[in-house]
Write a protein that holds these residues in place. Structure first.
Motif, mmCIF file in Angstrom:
data_model
loop_
_atom_site.group_PDB
_atom_site.id
_atom_site.type_symbol
_atom_site.label_atom_id
_atom_site.label_comp_id
_atom_site.label_asym_id
_atom_site.label_seq_id
_atom_site.Cartn_x
_atom_site.Cartn_y
_atom_site.Cartn_z
ATOM 1 N N ASP A 227 -20.297 -82.281 -3.979
ATOM 2 C CA ASP A 227 -21.247 -83.165 -4.643
ATOM 3 C C ASP A 227 -21.774 -82.396 -5.856
ATOM 4 O O ASP A 227 -21.995 -81.183 -5.779
ATOM 5 N N ILE A 228 -21.976 -83.064 -6.963
ATOM 6 C CA ILE A 228 -22.423 -82.376 -8.181
ATOM 7 C C ILE A 228 -23.946 -82.224 -8.220
ATOM 8 O O ILE A 228 -24.462 -81.214 -8.683
ATOM 9 N N CYS A 229 -24.670 -83.209 -7.727
ATOM 10 C CA CYS A 229 -26.135 -83.171 -7.766
ATOM 11 C C CYS A 229 -26.659 -82.469 -6.518
ATOM 12 O O CYS A 229 -26.758 -83.064 -5.445
ATOM 13 N N LEU A 230 -26.982 -81.201 -6.668
ATOM 14 C CA LEU A 230 -27.473 -80.385 -5.562
ATOM 15 C C LEU A 230 -28.883 -79.893 -5.880
ATOM 16 O O LEU A 230 -29.246 -79.785 -7.052
ATOM 17 N N PRO A 231 -29.675 -79.547 -4.859
ATOM 18 C CA PRO A 231 -31.078 -79.218 -5.085
ATOM 19 C C PRO A 231 -31.354 -77.871 -5.741
ATOM 20 O O PRO A 231 -32.381 -77.702 -6.379
ATOM 21 N N ASP A 232 -30.469 -76.906 -5.603
ATOM 22 C CA ASP A 232 -30.760 -75.584 -6.158
ATOM 23 C C ASP A 232 -29.954 -75.344 -7.434
ATOM 24 O O ASP A 232 -30.484 -75.400 -8.524
ATOM 25 N N ILE A 233 -28.703 -75.059 -7.317
ATOM 26 C CA ILE A 233 -27.841 -74.984 -8.494
ATOM 27 C C ILE A 233 -26.939 -76.215 -8.451
ATOM 28 O O ILE A 233 -26.504 -76.634 -7.374
ATOM 29 N N VAL B 95 -12.731 -80.496 -5.598
ATOM 30 C CA VAL B 95 -12.743 -81.938 -5.814
ATOM 31 C C VAL B 95 -14.192 -82.383 -5.867
ATOM 32 O O VAL B 95 -14.953 -82.145 -4.923
ATOM 33 N N ALA B 96 -14.580 -83.021 -6.962
ATOM 34 C CA ALA B 96 -15.948 -83.514 -7.110
ATOM 35 C C ALA B 96 -16.052 -84.920 -6.535
ATOM 36 O O ALA B 96 -15.221 -85.777 -6.824
ATOM 37 N N GLU C 292 -18.437 -89.904 -19.531
ATOM 38 C CA GLU C 292 -18.777 -88.562 -20.025
ATOM 39 C C GLU C 292 -19.082 -87.599 -18.878
ATOM 40 O O GLU C 292 -18.812 -86.402 -18.984
ATOM 41 N N ASP C 293 -19.649 -88.117 -17.774
ATOM 42 C CA ASP C 293 -19.865 -87.280 -16.587
ATOM 43 C C ASP C 293 -18.523 -86.834 -16.017
ATOM 44 O O ASP C 293 -18.336 -85.661 -15.697
ATOM 45 N N ARG C 294 -17.607 -87.775 -15.886
ATOM 46 C CA ARG C 294 -16.274 -87.467 -15.357
ATOM 47 C C ARG C 294 -15.600 -86.398 -16.209
ATOM 48 O O ARG C 294 -15.077 -85.411 -15.684
ATOM 49 N N ALA D 51 -10.143 -82.719 -9.441
ATOM 50 C CA ALA D 51 -10.177 -84.165 -9.267
ATOM 51 C C ALA D 51 -11.626 -84.620 -9.186
ATOM 52 O O ALA D 51 -12.525 -83.822 -8.932
ATOM 53 N N TYR D 52 -11.807 -85.920 -9.391
ATOM 54 C CA TYR D 52 -13.144 -86.509 -9.445
ATOM 55 C C TYR D 52 -13.117 -87.863 -8.743
ATOM 56 O O TYR D 52 -12.211 -88.660 -8.988
#
Length: 152
Positions: free
Chosen positions: A76-82, A103-104, A112-114, A124-125
């Motif tokens: 997952d790209i959105c994580l709480p720390d980094i 793999v995201a 643009e995020d991809r 991969a995404y």
């Protein structure tokens, strides 16, 4: 009580010698800060025939990647720390784990995020909610295995 066959049964079992069987399934590190998403992902990976270890933040994921050297990381790209992008950079800077494909799987769904995620080094995404067949195809490709033939 007397158990006359206990010793013979123990010696003839597949665990004789005190060594547990070796798990030859590919190891996948799943990273998601949402516990429900992480549980779902680990269950899907298990159905695909993978061992799975999970992490809920970037630092734990980095530590597990170094300690366990998984065959693949699902991130997952959105994580709480980094965030996941920073985690990918840190993995790529470590010569011992830089070869691990990442793999995201993310809620970030803009073009643009991809592009940013793939340019950071993910192989991969997939955007959430993801299609399980797409995930199966990506994972089997990057683990160099046949499709898992799991019906959903």
């Amino acid at each position: 009580m007397n158990y006359p066959n206990w010793k013979n049964n123990l010696e003839s079992s597949s665990f004789s010698g005190g060594q547990p069987p070796v798990d030859t399934r590919p190891l996948v590190l799943a990273v998601d800060d949402n516990q429900d998403n992480l549980e779902l992902l680990t269950q899907i990976l298990d159905l695909f025939g993978c061992q799975c270890v999970g992490a809920v933040d970037g630092y734990a994921a980095l530590s597990l990647a170094v300690d366990r050297a998984p065959d693949l990381i699902v991130l997952d790209i959105c994580l709480p720390d980094i965030d996941g992008i920073e985690l990918v950079k840190r993995i790529q800077q470590n010569p011992d784990i830089r070869h691990i494909p990442i793999v995201a799987i993310t809620a970030l769904a803009k073009a643009e995020d991809r592009d940013r995620i793939l340019n950071a080094g993910c192989v991969a995404y997939l955007s959430k909610p993801f299609n399980i067949k797409d995930l199966e195809t990506i994972i089997s490709h990057h683990l160099n295995s046949q499709p898992f033939l799991v019906e959903f």
